[in-house]
Design an enzyme around this catalytic site. Structure first.
Site, short mmCIF file in Angstrom:
data_model
loop_
_atom_site.label_atom_id
_atom_site.label_comp_id
_atom_site.label_asym_id
_atom_site.label_seq_id
_atom_site.Cartn_x
_atom_site.Cartn_y
_atom_site.Cartn_z
CD GLU A 273 -2.97 -1.17 0.07
OE1 GLU A 273 -3.00 -0.11 -0.80
OE2 GLU A 273 -3.71 -1.85 -0.08
NE ARG A 277 -3.62 2.80 -0.94
CZ ARG A 277 -4.95 2.63 -0.52
NH1 ARG A 277 -5.48 3.61 0.04
NH2 ARG A 277 -5.39 1.61 -0.30
CG ASP A 406 -6.34 -6.98 -7.52
OD1 ASP A 406 -5.19 -7.58 -7.07
OD2 ASP A 406 -7.09 -6.28 -7.13
CD GLU A 541 -10.84 -1.33 -8.54
OE1 GLU A 541 -11.93 -1.07 -8.37
OE2 GLU A 541 -9.70 -1.50 -7.85
C1 DMJ Z 1 -6.29 0.56 -4.82
O1 DMJ Z 1 -5.41 0.84 -3.64
C2 DMJ Z 1 -5.40 0.01 -6.07
O2 DMJ Z 1 -6.23 0.16 -7.14
C3 DMJ Z 1 -5.22 -1.28 -5.90
O3 DMJ Z 1 -4.78 -2.02 -6.74
C4 DMJ Z 1 -6.67 -1.99 -5.62
N1 DMJ Z 1 -7.26 -1.51 -4.65
C5 DMJ Z 1 -7.59 0.00 -4.72
C6 DMJ Z 1 -8.78 0.34 -5.51
O4 DMJ Z 1 -9.69 -0.28 -5.48
#
Ligand code: DMJ
Length: 642
Positions: A273, A277, A406, A541
């Site tokens: 994270e 970010r 994912d 998404e």
């Molecule tokens: C974000 O932190 C990123 O896109 C991550 O890949 C998946 N989760 C969240 C958004 O849904």
């Protein structure tokens, strides 16, 4: 015959009473009093006069006060008003239905409410879950039908700053002038973009007023939550502000980064994270602005995250203490999540390129090398967990394109693009995985034949799809744009339609976190949502994929779909005092049940992708020059050195 005297008597008495009874009586009393007064002694008369004088002096203030009270009735207490003569001009006008009371009238009405039964008074405030601060705020704003005693959630979406008119239940009317004002047409791209800027400013206002410098805004309680204590929302939003042209907001945020942001803190952060970010956000902001402040900060956090890779297997731990330089797995396991350890590569590779320090790239490349070789995949699909001691997949047999796997697939393709399409192994793994999806996870729903990506658990197919999977249409389209098979684009379009249906088929027009597709012949709806899955976290998404699809096809329907989604975010998640909130129930438009949290990715990703979707300037973050990390931070595609 002797009737005359009788007649006189009757006549005198009758005439005396009938024509002048009162005056005659008064006259008589006056004469009688005077006779009595004359009979008193001089001393008695003097005493009476003195007594009358003293009484007159003593009663003077009360008399004047009483007289004043007759003319100044509006200054008196409510209770006293009941005892006073009514002076018409000080009474409030009755409040008509639907008319906002003047401030003075509101206070009058509040007083009169207190006189009613307390139970009723409380019910009036509580109806519609008035314990929600949002609802209370609407009540205070006088926006709701207080006269009806109905206060509903809808009011939360009225943006007082825009001066929009609420309908009776607080919804913005479809055809209200305010709605028309920013309802774009394909010809007026400017309005689409302004609507996103407005949304951003509104979100930013909440963050600035109630959560400045903290991780996430809690817009309903007008407070904040901390995750890492690093100003997560502010950093995630930096490049969005730059792209949206919000210079003033950007400068304020930059000042905070320059003067307040420190990574020298005794805090545990999640490697994935904070990489996507914070490191990703700082690197992309550096590229967009050329401001070395952001590169310096990126180096600082990047080097502090490196202890995560000190594991027996070199598969990183999930958590790092950036102050102490120690790392560890979660308390309950020595596993890391596959998506997490394979979705930090774009950022660390870029950090090495910029700093010319190879250790960052080497660490993340080692992870990819190991995962590439591992047993336990199914046609290129990976399990969800990997052990940090032995480097093997664990909890095998479950395959999903949703949570925990994912962005592994996303980063295979994007690393290949970032590095100039030379790292063939990454491409091969990606292509194999997409074939694995088609073979094992792709199905069609009934009755309308929506193409969806389900999950496989020990050979058993489940028609469950996370909203997170909606990154896939965009990624497939990006691959096709970069020369991968054309059928990837066809699949992208089909999945895009499905993700859109996950929104439009809900009563709020917003997608739930997870859906289940019907596959049985004869079912009458394609999509089911379990009670526990009805929340919406303002995730990006679907609008992310809409952006890619629009860029590559120029089909305006994708912009229109994005516009619908933005409108529904505004309708159901916007909090009047600033910010947007995740909600619990996308199936209840009357009360979607706000969660009181604005995730940083709403500013970092959702609004950024919406803006880029609505922009027809395809050089604004050209997809031939940039690749977006999984948190929507654009990083440059490396220039060819050959
Ligand atoms: C974000 O932190 C990123 O896109 C991550 O890949 C998946 N989760 C969240 C958004 O849904």
């Amino acid at each position: 015959m002797h009737s005359q005297p009788r007649q006189d008597y009757i006549s005198i008495n009758f005439a005396g009473q009938g024509s002048g009874n009162y005056n005659n009586g008064k006259q008589w009393r006056r004469q009688s009093c005077w006779r009595k007064w004359k009979q008193l002694s001089r001393l008695q008369r003097s005493l009476i006069l003195v007594l009358l004088f003293i009484c007159g002096i003593a009663s003077y203030p009360a008399v004047t006060e009483h007289l004043r009270g007759l003319t100044d009735g509006d200054q008196d207490t409510d209770a006293n008003n009941y005892l006073r003569p009514v002076i018409p001009h000080v009474l409030p006008e009755p409040v008509k239905q639907g008319q906002l009371p003047l401030p003075e009238q509101t206070s009058q009405r509040k007083l009169s409410n207190k006189r009613g039964p307390p139970v009723l008074h409380n019910r009036l405030q509580k109806k519609g879950n008035a314990s929600d601060p949002v609802v209370e705020e609407n009540a205070a704003n006088g926006k709701k039908g207080e006269e009806e005693g109905v206060i509903s959630w809808h009011g939360a979406v009225i943006d007082t700053e825009q001066g929009t008119e609420g309908t009776k239940d607080g919804e913005i009317k479809e055809d209200s002038p305010a709605n028309q004002k920013d309802k774009p047409t394909n010809e007026s791209e400017g309005n689409w973009l302004e609507a996103v800027q407005q949304a951003f400013r509104h979100a930013w206002k909440g963050y600035k007023d109630f959560a400045w410098g903290h991780d996430e805004l809690r817009p309903l309680s007008k407070s904040y939550s901390e995750w890492f204590g690093l100003g997560l929302t502010l950093i995630d939003a930096l490049d969005t502000m730059w792209i949206l042209g919000l210079k003033e907001e950007f400068e304020e945020a930059r000042t905070w980064v320059a003067t307040e942001l420190t990574f020298n803190k005794n805090v545990d952060v999640n490697l994935f994270e904070s990489t996507i970010r914070i490191l990703g956000g700082l690197l992309s902001t550096y590229h967009l602005t050329g401001d070395t402040l952001f590169l310096d900060k990126a180096k600082d956090i990047g080097s502090r995250l490196m202890p995560a890779f000190n594991t027996p297997s070199k598969i990183p731990y999930s958590d790092v203490n950036i102050g102490k330089g120690t790392a560890h797995p979660p308390r309950w396991t020595s596993d890391s999540t596959v998506a997490e350890v394979t979705s930090i590569q774009l950022e660390f590779r870029e950090l090495s390129r910029l700093t010319e320090e190879p250790q960052y790239q080497a660490a993340v490349a080692e992870v990819m090398k190991q995962v590439h070789k591992l047993d336990g995949k199914l046609d290129g699909l990976v399990p969800m967990f990997i052990n940090t001691n032995n480097g093997q997949f664990t909890h095998q047999g479950i395959y999903t394109l949703g949570a925990r796997a994912d962005s592994y697939y996303e980063y295979l393709l994007k690393q290949w693009i970032q590095g100039g399409k030379k790292e063939i192994q990454l491409l091969e793994d990606y292509l194999q995985a997409i074939e694995g999806v088609k073979k094992n996870l792709l199905q069609k729903s009934s009755p309308n034949g929506l193409t969806f990506v389900g999950e496989l658990s020990h050979g058993q197919f489940s028609p469950k799809m996370d909203h997170l999977v909606c990154f896939l249409p965009g990624t497939l389209a990006l691959g096709a744009h970069h020369g991968l098979p054309a059928d990837h684009m066809e699949l992208a379009k089909q999945l895009m339609e499905t993700c859109y249906q996950m929104y439009v088929q809900m009563e709020t027009g917003l997608s739930p976190e997870i859906v289940h597709f019907n596959m049985h012949q004869g079912s009458n709806r394609d999509i089911d949502v379990k009670l526990a899955d009805r929340h919406n976290l303002l995730r990006p998404e679907t609008v992310e994929s809409l952006f890619y699809l629009y860029r590559f096809t120029k089909d305006h329907k994708y912009q229109e779909w994005g516009w619908e989604i933005l409108r529904n975010f505004n309708k159901y998640t916007k909090v009047p005092s600033g910010g947007y909130t995740s909600i619990n129930n996308v199936r209840d438009p009357d009360y979607p049940s706000p969660r009181d949290k604005m995730e940083s990715f709403f500013l970092g990703e959702t609004l950024k992708y919406l803006y880029l979707l609505f922009s027809d300037d395809h050089n604004l973050i050209s997809l031939d020059q940039y690749v977006f990390n999984t948190e929507a931070h654009p990083l440059p595609i490396w220039p060819s050195t050959a």
